[in-house]
Design an enzyme around this catalytic site. Structure first.
Site, PDB file in Angstrom:
ATOM      1  N   LYS A   1       0.764  -1.034  -0.024  1.00 17.73           N
ATOM      2  CA  LYS A   1      -0.334  -0.115   0.007  1.00 17.73           C
ATOM      3  C   LYS A   1       0.843   1.258  -0.056  1.00 17.73           C
ATOM      4  CE  LYS A   1      -4.843  -1.407   2.197  1.00 17.73           C
ATOM      5  NZ  LYS A   1      -5.009  -1.314   2.761  1.00 17.73           N
TER       6      LYS A   1
ATOM      7  N   LYS B   1      -7.595 -14.951  -8.704  1.00 16.30           N
ATOM      8  CA  LYS B   1      -9.311 -14.736  -8.504  1.00 16.30           C
ATOM      9  C   LYS B   1      -9.690 -13.699  -8.852  1.00 16.30           C
ATOM     10  CE  LYS B   1      -9.795 -14.221  -4.036  1.00 16.30           C
ATOM     11  NZ  LYS B   1      -9.274 -13.721  -2.278  1.00 16.30           N
TER      12      LYS B   1
ATOM     13  N   LYS C   1     -12.414  -7.721  -6.501  1.00 13.86           N
ATOM     14  CA  LYS C   1     -13.449  -6.795  -6.351  1.00 13.86           C
ATOM     15  C   LYS C   1     -12.132  -5.133  -6.526  1.00 13.86           C
ATOM     16  CE  LYS C   1     -13.538  -6.074  -1.234  1.00 13.86           C
ATOM     17  NZ  LYS C   1     -14.785  -6.092   0.157  1.00 13.86           N
TER      18      LYS C   1
END
Ligand code: TRP
Length: 334
Positions: free
Chosen positions: A115, A197, A200
């Site tokens: 991040k 995978k 979102k």
């Protein structure tokens, strides 16, 4: 333990939209957990502000997420679905646990490294101590089990380390949480890259089916799904795209892969993709209708938010008072 039941805690970020992968792989399997566990599902809005958010949008997304969980079938009377920011114990415990966490430990967190690379202009202290807030979430409810994905396992590990360290000094204060290995559904892969995978946060919007996608969108995305040039609908590891479509179809229709292979013998990919798209739309349409109905019932949702916030607060306060006493904060005068 609460009323003889083990405690299960999970937190979810209101960033990005829930996908079909979240639903089939996780959510759908959680619907009956409340029979065996005391379940807490927290919309972790305090975690969300570790990256810059638009306030109105954060508020709106948090409410949508909470509503969507209820629409998907989580009974809010049996499952404590609530906002993290409504229970001050999260922040209070987080501060205390900060003082029992080493910078060396936080430096090793891979999510922090990822991040900070992604948000290089805003590497704030909250992003750094994010795992401590997560530890506080979990330990606040004396949680026994935490359903987490692989990406959050390291955070669960540090939670256990912090809890054990605290307990070693002050006695048995915290329950040591374990990862929850429950029934999970098929792992649903990206429609654009079936080796990855479904996520979102995928930048390619065609890669994921979102729970609120309408029927046309769903059908269109399945039409574009990446497959192969074999031309045969078979369930094997070399045809990853078709494998994924079969898994999705099975999850939506409760058929077995063998039955699906038989059903589509001699048929083309086009027919199959359409059938998969329709089965997904059939699964999601009732959920979406329920969502719209709930969204209109402001008083009902407000009631759930208030009641569950109070319930969470009750259990959180028990732990926080115990911890405050242990570390030596003065008693409250009543
Ligand atoms: N960090 C988790 C995520 O991004 C969300 C989360 C916050 C969480 N607190 C938690 C998950 C406690 C499990 C338990 O997915």
């Amino acid at each position: 333990m609460i009323d003889g039941k083990k405690v299960l805690f999970s937190g979810m970020q209101a960033t990005g939209n829930l996908t079909l992968g979240n639903y089939i792989g996780a959510l759908k399997n959680w619907l009956t957990l409340a029979d065996d566990y005391e379940c807490f599902y927290s919309v972790v809005d305090m975690h969300s502000i570790t990256v810059r958010q638009d306030p109105a949008e954060l508020r709106s997304r948090a409410r949508k997420l909470l509503t969507l969980y209820i629409a998907a079938g989580l009974d809010p009377k049996k499952n404590c679905i609530y906002y993290q920011s409504h229970v001050s114990g999260h922040a209070e415990l987080s501060w205390i646990l900060n003082c029992f966490t080493y910078m060396g430990e936080l430096n090793r967190m891979t999510q922090f490294k990822d991040k900070s690379a992604k948000h290089a202009d805003n590497i704030n202290a909250g992003l750094y101590t994010y795992p401590v807030l997560m530890a506080a979430d979990i330990l606040l409810y004396q949680t026994d089990v935490v359903p987490v994905g692989k990406d959050q396992l390291q955070h669960l590990e540090i939670t256990r380390d912090i809890a054990q360290r605290f307990n070693a000094i002050y006695g048995d204060v915290f329950t040591i949480p374990e990862p929850f290995i429950g029934k999970t559904g098929a792992k649903i892969m990206s429609l654009q890259d079936p080796t990855k995978k479904m996520s979102k946060s995928d930048e390619n919007l065609n890669a994921s089916i979102y729970l609120m996608d309408d029927k046309d969108t769903i059908i269109r995305k399945f039409k574009r799904a990446v497959t192969d040039s074999e031309g045969i609908i078979a369930y094997n590891d070399t045809q990853a795209g078709i494998h994924n479509l079969i898994d999705i179809y099975c999850a939506c229709t409760n058929k077995t892969p063998d039955e699906v292979v038989k059903e589509f013998e001699g048929k083309g990919y086009g027919d199959f993709k359409l059938a998969v798209g329709e089965s997904v739309a059939d699964l999601l349409t009732p959920l979406q209708n329920k969502f719209f109905e709930l969204e209109k019932d402001k008083a009902y949702i407000d009631g759930i938010i208030k009641e569950n916030g109070e319930k969470a607060n009750y259990y959180a306060t028990k732990t926080i008072r115990k911890v405050q006493k242990k570390v030596g904060f003065p008693e409250r005068i009543r």
